[in-house]
Write a protein that holds these residues in place. Sequence first.
Motif, mmCIF file in Angstrom:
data_model
loop_
_atom_site.group_PDB
_atom_site.id
_atom_site.type_symbol
_atom_site.label_atom_id
_atom_site.label_comp_id
_atom_site.label_asym_id
_atom_site.label_seq_id
_atom_site.Cartn_x
_atom_site.Cartn_y
_atom_site.Cartn_z
ATOM 1 N N ASN A 18 0.758 -1.242 0.302
ATOM 2 C CA ASN A 18 0.128 0.172 -0.139
ATOM 3 C C ASN A 18 0.737 1.354 -0.051
ATOM 4 N N PHE A 19 1.923 1.314 0.720
ATOM 5 C CA PHE A 19 2.824 2.472 0.826
ATOM 6 C C PHE A 19 3.378 2.886 -0.568
ATOM 7 N N GLN A 20 3.955 1.693 -1.219
ATOM 8 C CA GLN A 20 4.389 2.160 -2.596
ATOM 9 C C GLN A 20 3.293 2.630 -3.631
ATOM 10 N N ILE A 21 2.044 2.213 -3.370
ATOM 11 C CA ILE A 21 1.090 2.714 -4.430
ATOM 12 C C ILE A 21 0.758 4.157 -4.223
ATOM 13 N N LYS A 22 0.462 4.386 -3.061
ATOM 14 C CA LYS A 22 0.033 5.622 -2.502
ATOM 15 C C LYS A 22 1.137 6.555 -2.722
ATOM 16 N N ASP A 23 2.499 6.254 -2.295
ATOM 17 C CA ASP A 23 3.674 7.222 -2.654
ATOM 18 C C ASP A 23 3.741 7.536 -4.178
ATOM 19 N N LEU A 24 3.710 6.658 -5.079
ATOM 20 C CA LEU A 24 3.613 6.892 -6.459
ATOM 21 C C LEU A 24 2.511 7.879 -6.615
ATOM 22 N N LYS A 25 1.418 7.875 -6.218
ATOM 23 C CA LYS A 25 0.181 8.843 -6.582
ATOM 24 C C LYS A 25 0.520 10.181 -5.787
ATOM 25 N N THR A 26 1.344 10.260 -4.917
ATOM 26 C CA THR A 26 1.782 11.542 -4.134
ATOM 27 C C THR A 26 2.923 11.880 -4.984
ATOM 28 N N LYS A 27 3.711 11.391 -5.347
ATOM 29 C CA LYS A 27 5.022 11.856 -5.901
ATOM 30 C C LYS A 27 4.764 12.380 -7.494
ATOM 31 N N SER A 28 3.597 11.644 -8.162
ATOM 32 C CA SER A 28 3.365 12.101 -9.376
ATOM 33 C C SER A 28 2.594 13.366 -9.420
ATOM 34 N N GLY A 29 1.828 13.855 -8.365
ATOM 35 C CA GLY A 29 1.317 15.134 -8.561
ATOM 36 C C GLY A 29 0.273 15.449 -9.582
ATOM 37 N N THR A 30 0.282 16.450 -10.160
ATOM 38 C CA THR A 30 -0.733 16.811 -11.189
ATOM 39 C C THR A 30 0.231 16.810 -12.538
ATOM 40 N N ASP A 31 1.349 16.703 -12.464
ATOM 41 C CA ASP A 31 2.555 16.569 -13.659
ATOM 42 C C ASP A 31 2.552 15.584 -14.427
ATOM 43 N N CYS A 32 2.352 14.449 -13.746
ATOM 44 C CA CYS A 32 2.390 12.932 -14.384
ATOM 45 C C CYS A 32 1.245 12.130 -14.189
ATOM 46 N N LYS A 33 0.887 11.460 -15.425
ATOM 47 C CA LYS A 33 -0.198 10.618 -15.279
ATOM 48 C C LYS A 33 0.420 8.931 -15.075
ATOM 49 N N LEU A 34 -0.199 8.210 -14.139
ATOM 50 C CA LEU A 34 0.032 6.916 -13.991
ATOM 51 C C LEU A 34 -0.986 6.198 -14.385
ATOM 52 N N PHE A 35 -0.752 4.955 -14.989
ATOM 53 C CA PHE A 35 -1.442 3.898 -15.223
ATOM 54 C C PHE A 35 -0.958 2.522 -14.932
ATOM 55 N N VAL A 36 -1.656 1.653 -14.484
ATOM 56 C CA VAL A 36 -1.372 0.219 -14.313
ATOM 57 C C VAL A 36 -1.782 -0.705 -15.551
ATOM 58 N N ALA A 37 -0.731 -1.634 -15.972
ATOM 59 C CA ALA A 37 -0.949 -2.058 -17.155
ATOM 60 C C ALA A 37 -1.923 -3.682 -16.842
ATOM 61 N N TYR A 38 -3.095 -3.401 -16.873
ATOM 62 C CA TYR A 38 -4.046 -4.732 -16.673
ATOM 63 C C TYR A 38 -4.595 -4.855 -18.120
ATOM 64 N N ASN A 39 -3.676 -5.673 -18.843
ATOM 65 C CA ASN A 39 -4.130 -6.094 -20.305
ATOM 66 C C ASN A 39 -5.361 -6.552 -20.383
ATOM 67 N N ARG A 40 -5.704 -7.434 -19.371
ATOM 68 C CA ARG A 40 -7.115 -8.035 -19.408
ATOM 69 C C ARG A 40 -8.209 -7.276 -19.921
ATOM 70 N N ARG A 41 -8.373 -6.008 -19.476
ATOM 71 C CA ARG A 41 -9.194 -5.099 -19.868
ATOM 72 C C ARG A 41 -9.201 -4.834 -21.268
ATOM 73 N N PHE A 42 -8.255 -5.083 -21.981
ATOM 74 C CA PHE A 42 -8.098 -4.732 -23.451
ATOM 75 C C PHE A 42 -8.075 -6.135 -24.247
ATOM 76 N N TYR A 43 -8.466 -7.377 -23.750
ATOM 77 C CA TYR A 43 -9.006 -8.358 -24.475
ATOM 78 C C TYR A 43 -9.770 -8.423 -25.342
ATOM 79 N N GLN A 44 -9.950 -8.788 -26.765
ATOM 80 C CA GLN A 44 -10.998 -8.743 -27.477
ATOM 81 C C GLN A 44 -12.422 -9.192 -26.824
ATOM 82 N N SER A 45 -12.290 -10.299 -26.168
ATOM 83 C CA SER A 45 -13.141 -11.127 -25.496
ATOM 84 C C SER A 45 -13.990 -10.247 -24.440
ATOM 85 N N VAL A 46 -13.006 -9.742 -23.868
ATOM 86 C CA VAL A 46 -13.633 -8.465 -22.487
ATOM 87 C C VAL A 46 -14.096 -7.435 -23.022
ATOM 88 N N LYS A 47 -13.583 -6.681 -24.196
ATOM 89 C CA LYS A 47 -14.370 -5.570 -24.791
ATOM 90 C C LYS A 47 -15.663 -6.104 -25.358
#
Length: 265
Positions: free
Chosen positions: A50-79
């Motif tokens: 949890n610390f690492q995830i929340k710290d990344l959010k804090t450090k990214s601020g408003t200048d950097c957009k962070l995304f997590v690569a859950y590629n199953r969202r983009f399976y043709q089956s899931v779409k």
Amino acid sequence: LSRFIEENTNNIPDYAIVAVDESQLYNITLELIDAGVKNILIEKPAGINNFQIKDLKTKSGTDCKLFVAYNRRFYQSVKKCKELIDVSDGPININFTFTEWPHLVDFSSYTEEELEKFFLCNSSHVPETVFYLAGHPKELVSYTSGDLSWHTSSCTFAGAGITQNNITINYNAHWSSAGRWGIEIDLPGSKLILRPLEKLQIQKKGSLEIEEIILEKAKIDLDYKPGLYEEVKSFLGDQKDLCTIDEQIENFKWFYKIANYSDGE
């Protein structure tokens, strides 16, 4: 990476994809944020606690957009599944399972901490896909039992709840028994089945027959690692349907509950 950043301080890219081992995701992403990269796609789970995830959010601020690569969202089956859900009256219930195959795990490629958080590092693909389709839980009752020598928090998982979209969900997994990943979505009049997640099947009310749904763009998941092409295309484009760092912070709340994890807090 440190050497590259030092040698290219005036030519830092706007986009970066982080695809290192789970134990290195946090530190590498921090380096990229500090260097001024504006858009970062991080291999799941983006951090090991949890610390690492929340710290990344804090450090990214408003200048950097962070995304997590859950590629199953983009399976043709899931779409396609999402399309069918959107034109229906919505799911009635979703059942999912995330049983792992320990006999195929290459233990030499994981650290002890990664193995202890194996649900985050691997299994989280399944509930994350469910949350993407049905919303995060607002209530969840979870039960765990047993353990493995390398995953001491649990090896049997069961639970049920209701999402913020008022869809009931239930799940089970048994890492010391037989099984596989799978999602079943009950709609009014039919059931959608993602088992394996790369394929979509349908069972209609009053019938025992299960039919495979032909996916128009299935070839793209054969030519590339399934989901990867569409995921990277989104990241470099409109960034639609990607898992944001805010979503992952919310995900972790429920992942920890399902897997019986604790950071010692």
